[in-house]
Design an enzyme around this catalytic site. Structure first.
Site, PDB file in Angstrom:
ATOM      1  N   SER A  88      45.559  31.080  37.965  1.00  0.00           N
ATOM      2  CA  SER A  88      44.880  31.416  39.221  1.00  0.00           C
ATOM      3  C   SER A  88      44.067  32.697  39.053  1.00  0.00           C
ATOM      4  CB  SER A  88      45.915  31.506  40.352  1.00  0.00           C
ATOM      5  OG  SER A  88      45.294  31.660  41.604  1.00  0.00           O
ATOM      6  N   LEU A  89      44.428  33.766  39.750  1.00  0.00           N
ATOM      7  CA  LEU A  89      43.760  35.057  39.605  1.00  0.00           C
ATOM      8  C   LEU A  89      43.639  35.462  38.138  1.00  0.00           C
ATOM      9  CD1 LEU A  89      43.043  38.065  40.450  1.00  0.00           C
ATOM     10  CD2 LEU A  89      45.499  38.423  40.573  1.00  0.00           C
ATOM     11  N   HIS A 199      44.416  27.540  46.942  1.00  0.00           N
ATOM     12  CA  HIS A 199      44.131  26.338  46.150  1.00  0.00           C
ATOM     13  C   HIS A 199      44.221  25.059  46.987  1.00  0.00           C
ATOM     14  CE1 HIS A 199      43.914  28.919  42.711  1.00  0.00           C
ATOM     15  NE2 HIS A 199      45.100  29.417  43.029  1.00  0.00           N
ATOM     16  N   GLN A 248      38.002  26.551  41.561  1.00  0.00           N
ATOM     17  CA  GLN A 248      39.431  26.876  41.485  1.00  0.00           C
ATOM     18  C   GLN A 248      40.021  27.292  42.833  1.00  0.00           C
ATOM     19  OE1 GLN A 248      41.425  30.518  41.005  1.00  0.00           O
ATOM     20  NE2 GLN A 248      41.322  30.329  38.781  1.00  0.00           N
TER      21      GLN A 248
END
Length: 296
Positions: A88-89, A199, A248
């Site tokens: 993710s990040l 998400h 994303q």
């Protein structure tokens, strides 16, 4: 035999994070002070001695994890990675590590992302839940059924490792899904203490804001392939990296599939850079023969 470097996402933060790096390395101290200037506040004060509540503030959490991860990587005396990935990040940290983004541009984008996600959470109250010990296929099937039957948003969000899938959606959608998933045999369906449905389609307002910032930022050709969350494949084209990074925010983090693909492409050793050891644990659940270590 290939060496992969991986970078954690939101949730890995802790009070005192990065302090040892700052105090023990002049190069690290320079990066931290540069970050304070870019952000316009002393994020280091919150990272080193802030309360868990202060660290959970969105404008702090994402830049803090990014900074700890990137600076840990930049002060490593290790060989260059053969491949990189981030959860993710953490994908932004990975893109600084392989030269796609500069340190300054990466930090600015992470800060914009954090604030855009916070705004999206305020528009649509929503949440996430961890589903344990149920097949991915069953979770996907039940999410689709709940969406079709109720009109509520509920989607698979984080494929963390076999038997651990996080779902994301509206408050009602998550409640309905958790009940149905427990009935279907999930060992646990645990609502997570997060600010919103990351998400998922509910992050669309944030995706639009982040897209503008990403399109206006220079992305360079990487020194090593990045295995992106949205595709779980190696990507080297800067235009494709941009598009995947934008997608994303509203798409799933395919971490299980990403690690499987990295292993298939020759990865044997995984080094996690940043706070905590969450990714090392997940990687060993995905591929028990992997060699893992970390740098905090």
């Amino acid at each position: 035999m290939k060496h992969a470097f991986v970078f954690p996402g939101q949730g890995a933060q802790f009070s005192g994070m990065g302090k040892a790096l700052y105090e023990g390395n002049d190069k690290a101290r320079g990066y931290f002070e540069q970050a304070n200037g870019i952000l316009g506040f002393r994020i280091t004060d919150i990272m080193f001695s802030g309360t868990p509540e202060e660290l959970k503030e969105t404008k702090v959490t994402q830049p803090a994890v990014f900074l700890h991860s990137v600076i840990a990587y930049k002060t490593l005396d290790k060989p260059k990675p053969d491949m990189v990935a981030g959860h993710s990040l953490g994908e932004f940290s990975a893109l600084v590590a392989n030269g796609v983004l500069s340190f300054e541009d990466g930090l600015k984008l992470v800060s914009i992302r954090a604030q855009a996600m916070q705004k999206a959470c305020e528009i649509n109250p929503s949440t996430m839940a961890a589903i344990l010990a149920l097949s991915d296929e069953k979770v996907e099937e039940i999410c689709k059924e709940i969406e079709a039957g109720s009109g509520e948003v509920v989607v698979p969000a984080n494929y963390n490792c076999p038997g651990q899938l996080v779902i994301s959606g509206s408050l009602k959608g998550i409640d309905l899904a958790c009940a149905a998933l427990k009935e279907a045999g999930a060992k646990r369906a645990l609502v997570l203490p997060v600010g919103g449905a990351f998400h998922s389609p509910l992050m669309e307002p944030a995706r639009e804001e982040l897209a503008s910032a990403i399109e206006a930022t220079s992305f360079h050709r990487p020194s090593a392939p990045v295995y992106q969350n949205i595709t779980a494949t190696a990507v080297t084209d800067p235009a494709a990296i941009k598009a995947n990074l934008i997608a994303q925010l509203t798409g799933a983090v395919k971490w299980t599939q990403t690690v499987q693909q990295m292993v298939a492409d020759g990865a044997t050793h995984f080094t996690e850079c940043g706070p905590g050891k969450v990714l090392q644990g997940l990687i060993l659940k995905i591929h028990k023969e992997a060699i893992t270590d970390g740098r905090q």
